[in-house]
Design a protein around this motif. Sequence first.
Motif, PDB file in Angstrom:
ATOM      1  N   LEU A   1      -2.319  -3.249   2.554  1.00  0.00           N
ATOM      2  CA  LEU A   1      -2.750  -2.157   1.843  1.00  0.00           C
ATOM      3  C   LEU A   1      -2.708  -0.701   2.641  1.00  0.00           C
ATOM      4  CD1 LEU A   1      -6.349  -3.794   1.358  1.00  0.00           C
ATOM      5  CD2 LEU A   1      -4.515  -3.275  -0.332  1.00  0.00           C
ATOM      6  N   PHE A   2      -2.460  -0.872   4.010  1.00  0.00           N
ATOM      7  CA  PHE A   2      -2.098   0.330   4.713  1.00  0.00           C
ATOM      8  C   PHE A   2      -0.766   0.912   4.446  1.00  0.00           C
ATOM      9  CE2 PHE A   2      -0.434   2.221   8.605  1.00  0.00           C
ATOM     10  CZ  PHE A   2      -1.036   3.212   8.862  1.00  0.00           C
ATOM     11  N   THR A   3       0.147  -0.085   4.044  1.00  0.00           N
ATOM     12  CA  THR A   3       1.583   0.308   3.712  1.00  0.00           C
ATOM     13  C   THR A   3       1.451   0.693   2.215  1.00  0.00           C
ATOM     14  OG1 THR A   3       2.159  -1.617   4.900  1.00  0.00           O
ATOM     15  CG2 THR A   3       3.803  -0.355   4.015  1.00  0.00           C
TER      16      THR A   3
ATOM     17  N   PRO B   1       5.557  -3.468   1.126  1.00  0.00           N
ATOM     18  CA  PRO B   1       4.347  -3.693   1.638  1.00  0.00           C
ATOM     19  C   PRO B   1       4.205  -5.151   1.827  1.00  0.00           C
ATOM     20  CG  PRO B   1       4.130  -2.030   0.308  1.00  0.00           C
ATOM     21  CD  PRO B   1       5.546  -2.445  -0.045  1.00  0.00           C
ATOM     22  N   LEU B   2       4.496  -5.926   0.638  1.00  0.00           N
ATOM     23  CA  LEU B   2       4.016  -7.384   0.669  1.00  0.00           C
ATOM     24  C   LEU B   2       5.062  -7.934   1.645  1.00  0.00           C
ATOM     25  CD1 LEU B   2       4.077  -8.006  -3.128  1.00  0.00           C
ATOM     26  CD2 LEU B   2       2.014  -7.786  -1.619  1.00  0.00           C
ATOM     27  N   GLY B   3       6.115  -7.523   2.036  1.00  0.00           N
ATOM     28  CA  GLY B   3       6.794  -7.976   2.988  1.00  0.00           C
ATOM     29  C   GLY B   3       6.243  -7.830   4.317  1.00  0.00           C
TER      30      GLY B   3
ATOM     31  N   LEU C   1      -5.748  -9.503   8.764  1.00  0.00           N
ATOM     32  CA  LEU C   1      -5.057  -8.284   9.171  1.00  0.00           C
ATOM     33  C   LEU C   1      -3.937  -8.280   8.419  1.00  0.00           C
ATOM     34  CD1 LEU C   1      -4.953  -6.943  11.585  1.00  0.00           C
ATOM     35  CD2 LEU C   1      -3.514  -8.482  12.772  1.00  0.00           C
ATOM     36  N   ALA C   2      -3.171  -9.544   7.875  1.00  0.00           N
ATOM     37  CA  ALA C   2      -2.212  -9.227   6.901  1.00  0.00           C
ATOM     38  C   ALA C   2      -2.464  -8.452   5.882  1.00  0.00           C
ATOM     39  CB  ALA C   2      -1.517 -10.642   6.613  1.00  0.00           C
ATOM     40  N   LEU C   3      -3.450  -8.597   5.214  1.00  0.00           N
ATOM     41  CA  LEU C   3      -4.149  -7.882   3.851  1.00  0.00           C
ATOM     42  C   LEU C   3      -4.156  -6.417   4.280  1.00  0.00           C
ATOM     43  CD1 LEU C   3      -6.344 -10.367   2.163  1.00  0.00           C
ATOM     44  CD2 LEU C   3      -4.080  -9.695   1.496  1.00  0.00           C
ATOM     45  N   LEU C   4      -4.770  -6.323   5.361  1.00  0.00           N
ATOM     46  CA  LEU C   4      -5.101  -4.916   5.816  1.00  0.00           C
ATOM     47  C   LEU C   4      -3.853  -4.122   5.958  1.00  0.00           C
ATOM     48  CD1 LEU C   4      -7.880  -3.779   6.465  1.00  0.00           C
ATOM     49  CD2 LEU C   4      -7.091  -3.830   9.125  1.00  0.00           C
TER      50      LEU C   4
ATOM     51  N   TRP D   1       2.856   4.518   1.685  1.00  0.00           N
ATOM     52  CA  TRP D   1       4.273   4.611   0.670  1.00  0.00           C
ATOM     53  C   TRP D   1       3.860   4.756  -0.910  1.00  0.00           C
ATOM     54  CZ3 TRP D   1       8.874   5.821   2.629  1.00  0.00           C
ATOM     55  CH2 TRP D   1       8.781   5.792   4.059  1.00  0.00           C
ATOM     56  N   GLY D   2       2.673   4.386  -1.233  1.00  0.00           N
ATOM     57  CA  GLY D   2       2.386   4.396  -2.494  1.00  0.00           C
ATOM     58  C   GLY D   2       2.768   3.304  -3.285  1.00  0.00           C
TER      59      GLY D   2
END
Lengths: 377, 663, 149
Positions: free
Chosen positions: B437-439, B451-453, B431-434, B443-444
């Motif tokens: 990636l979604f972020t 996104p890592l945060g 879920l965290a990885l998803l 946001w590019g």
Amino acid sequence: MVFWILIAVMTGVAALSVLVPLSRTKRFPAASAANADEEVYRDQLAAIDSELERGLIDPGAAEAARTEVARRLLAAHDKNSGTPEARSEGARLKLAQALALLALPVMALGIYFTLGAPDVPDQPLTTRLNAPAEEQSVDILVARVERHLADNPEDGQGWSVIAPVYLTLGQPQASARAYANAIRILGPRPDWLTDMGEAMTMANQGLVSADARQAFEQAVEMEPDAVKPRFFLAIALGQEGKKDSAIKAWEALLEGADETEAWVQAARQQLAELNGGSPLVAALGGPSTEDIAAAQDMDAADRQQMISGMVSGLAERLEADGGSPEEWNRLIRAYMVLGEKQKAETALADAQAAYADKPEQLSLIKDAASQLGLTGS
Amino acid sequence: MLVEFGHYALVLAFALTLVQSVLPLWGALSGDQRLMAVAPPASVTIFMLVLASFTVLTIAYVTSDFSVLNVLENSHSAKPMLYKFTGVWGNHEGSMLLWVLILVFFGALVGIFGRNLPADLRAATLAVQAWVSAGFLLFLLATSNPFERVLNPPLEGADLNPILQDIGLAIHPPLLYVGYVGFSITFSFAVAALILGRLDAAWARWVRPWTLLAWSFLTLGIAMGSYWAYYELGWGGWWFWDPVENASFMPWLAGTALLHSAIVMEKREALKVWTVLLAIFTFSLSLLGTFLVRSGVLTSVHAFATDPARGVFILALLCIFIGGSLSLYAWRAPMLKQGGLFAPISREGGLVLNNLFLTAATAAVFVGTLYPLVLDAITGEKISVGAPFFNLTFGPLMIPLLIAVPFGPVLSWKRGDLLAATQRLYAALGLALLMTLFTFWLWGMEKVLAPLGVGLAVWVMAGAIAEIVTRVKFFEIGAKRGFARLLGLPGSAWGTTIAHFGIGVTVLGIVTASAFQEERITTMRPGDTVNLVGYEVTFDGAAPRQGPNYTEEVGHFTIRKAGAYVTELDPSKRVYTARQMPTTEAGIHTIGFSQLYLSLGESRGDGAVDVRVYFKPLITLIWIGSVIMALGAAFSMADRRLRIGAPKPAAKRKVAPAAVPAE
Amino acid sequence: MTRKQRRLTLIGSAGAVLAVALGLILFALNDQIVFFQSPTDITQSTVPTGQRIRLGGLVEEGSVIRSDNAEVSFRVTDMANAVAVTYKGILPDLFREGQGVVTEGVIGSDGVFVADSVLAKHDENYVPKEVAEALKAQGHWQGGEGEAQ
């Protein structure tokens, strides 16, 4: 008295909270630390069983936990079997009791008497404001009326009540404002107008300002025979240097006056000064009647000299010893009347220097100076 | 009379704390039951006396008794009633009295609810608590007496600092103080244990709930202070790394460490020596915070006291308590018996890791807060240590800790299996990885760290849930029985899950609000419109308005989205008339968890005004997360069961990785 | 693992974390602290352009110029020297001419200080301590302690 009883009760309760447990003869079951430990472990064993029952842990884990606790329980038991029994010693108990009975109250009262103020009563604001009038200081009465007026600024009667009080308290400006409010709300009355003018004049170092004169004139218009407004109007004329009109005004005022009245004496003096003296004498204030009498006999040059002498005497004294703001104002006014603007300005500067750190007095001096058309540095 | 009654009650409380400092400890050391029995009733009496004193001061405030100097200097008869109450602690003397009241309140709590404590431990703990109380009562009476009288009082007081006339600031100090002062109990427990030379199961069992209580209040207090700064200072920031904030944050970090090491101690009887040291450190940091805030060393809105005598006095108290307890520790700690052993990969190991990172972070904040003060005192050189320092030190220390958070609860005691633990967290990891990636997709690549945060925050949240789901074997035993078991879980298990979830929520708020915040600073004239993330902010004009004790310039703004009306906002600039003090009131509109934040700057004469418009995505999560954390602590506290941690039998490890002994 | 190995692992990891923390702190202290300078310090010594500093002093009377887009320029003085400052943003409530102020930012190549934050704290009597001391050093300080009441 109630206070001291309360203090005594409170101290007693504090002492008892120490004394009662000390004197309890009933022995506690020696629930010493050791036993408490063993109890904790027994409770833990029971908890494991109940969790196993509810299916929260599996039997293997429960067994492991039980072994662990049992080990600790045994260790605690071994450690505790050697603990000596608790005991109480008589001497220690006596000392503890003495501490509670003597040291506690002595310490508390000792500190309190150094820090506290047992005689100072509570003074909640409402009590202070609602106390019977005869017990209250004028300040509080004034504050009560002020509060009332802050809530009901359209109460003209209130303003008229407080106005003369301000005057006696030495706050002529507040007094003048209060009279103005009363007049604005309830309409002009000659006595209010007169008193307002007087307050304005007092606030203005005895100089009758244009506003004050207007008030006096309105009062005379409403009550042509009134003495007080006419008295001030005469003074105003004198201050404006309209000597002849002033003399006329004084003479009109004194005509048919009752000699026993207080103002008559003052009026006569003013008249005498106008006839013989100069406005300066009035400005300087305080020359003795002998001085004036002597001045009247002198010719103009001598008189001028004597006056200069008085002024420079005052100046020297103020220079050397300082003086009140009123005295400085008098000196400045005197210089202005003598036409020595330069000196007046110097005196003003000196006065400002003398009161540089007292804003209240300083503003008195500045106000007076600006009345005379001087601007302070 | 009433005022003097309160004054005497305070003096009497001081005298009684002196008695309390001596007798119970004497009893505990000599085994005298009767002397030990003095402690509980005396602790209650002390509390009643200080409470009476506090009540009297409150009455003096409510009735505007200006014959009390403290009331004269900090109150005004026209002040709204609420602020007459809160004004009691809106000044140095009153707030110190509140401090002492909470201190003796905790003493009374131990006195009343400590029946199942060993008598000598209870007596010694209460005696130590009395030392601290006596020290602060002396401070109060000698340097900051709230009952000083005025003989002929004027009819009006000087009013409360308008910045403090705010409901947020009215609640913030009591919450913070309960937190700060609550740690005094763990300190007293620790010192008492050192004096008695004995740390046992009962000790550990008692320390944790007290720590939880103090910790949850401190969490709420800090969150409240942060939210207040956010809406009242008008800068849109919610944390400034201001020394005063750090002063409350350091005990929080140390307290969090203490909370976790106390678990190890309670269940496994390990880390005893360390836990005692942490208990001492945590309260020492509370004292240090009080010193920094109260001595005038730091200049801030909190610094009521500028009298140097007060600073010296608190410094002396600080040295006595911290120095004394640490000396005692150095002397006694080697005698404490070490407890259970454990492998590096185990629940205990995880908690040790937690403690390492938290103490290192505390040290970083400590250095950043005190270094400028020390440097100034020694060399006279002026430096400031601001957000960049803390971001560079505190941030990197938190990241590994947050990564480790979900692992802790799924590891088993004594020896754990990292692989099995990871398996239980696969779902959370996915879920965290998803989300990461979604972020990225949203946001590019322009913001790499954000996104890592977000992923990290989701990892912590999902990990907390995954732990509890796998624990009840939800998917193995079916939903119905799963729910039944879920409800049957002990409070402390829920507490862990909820608190860890709360951390994830707060982290998510911090990351999104800092990384994706949109900001416009511009000068607007009536009719001007600013566009921000799809919201059209139109300035309709500004008008003066008269409040009860202030005047304000109110800007009127209409917010629209795609032409459709959303709301109206009225940010303002106030000037409190009594002290001619300006303040800023931000206009805030909450959209979901995000906020649109408007604050006014200078007026420019021709109807134009400087405006700052922010869009702060998910910012409320920062405070919601804090509340969730405090809630978790409450759950854990409600769990009154006795706890034991035992290893899983080695033979069963491969078969059933799920079963962990309940907490 | 033996008991000794376990202990070594624990001590080793503790040491590693503490070493990292210490390294971070030292690195940050070297790099991220900001020195406080008075206008005289800036005009007399050479603060390298681009280095972050805090500049404190009084806002010079009559020097505040506001332009559109919430930009403002003013001069910070310690009565001996003055430094021009530009800032974009909302000024704090208590920012006034003649009052104490602390700004943080960098000096541009043209000698103008570009501030990214301006502090003028919570109390009308408040003059930041650094500013008070810098003014004292210049002999221009009168009045009591510049601390919040």
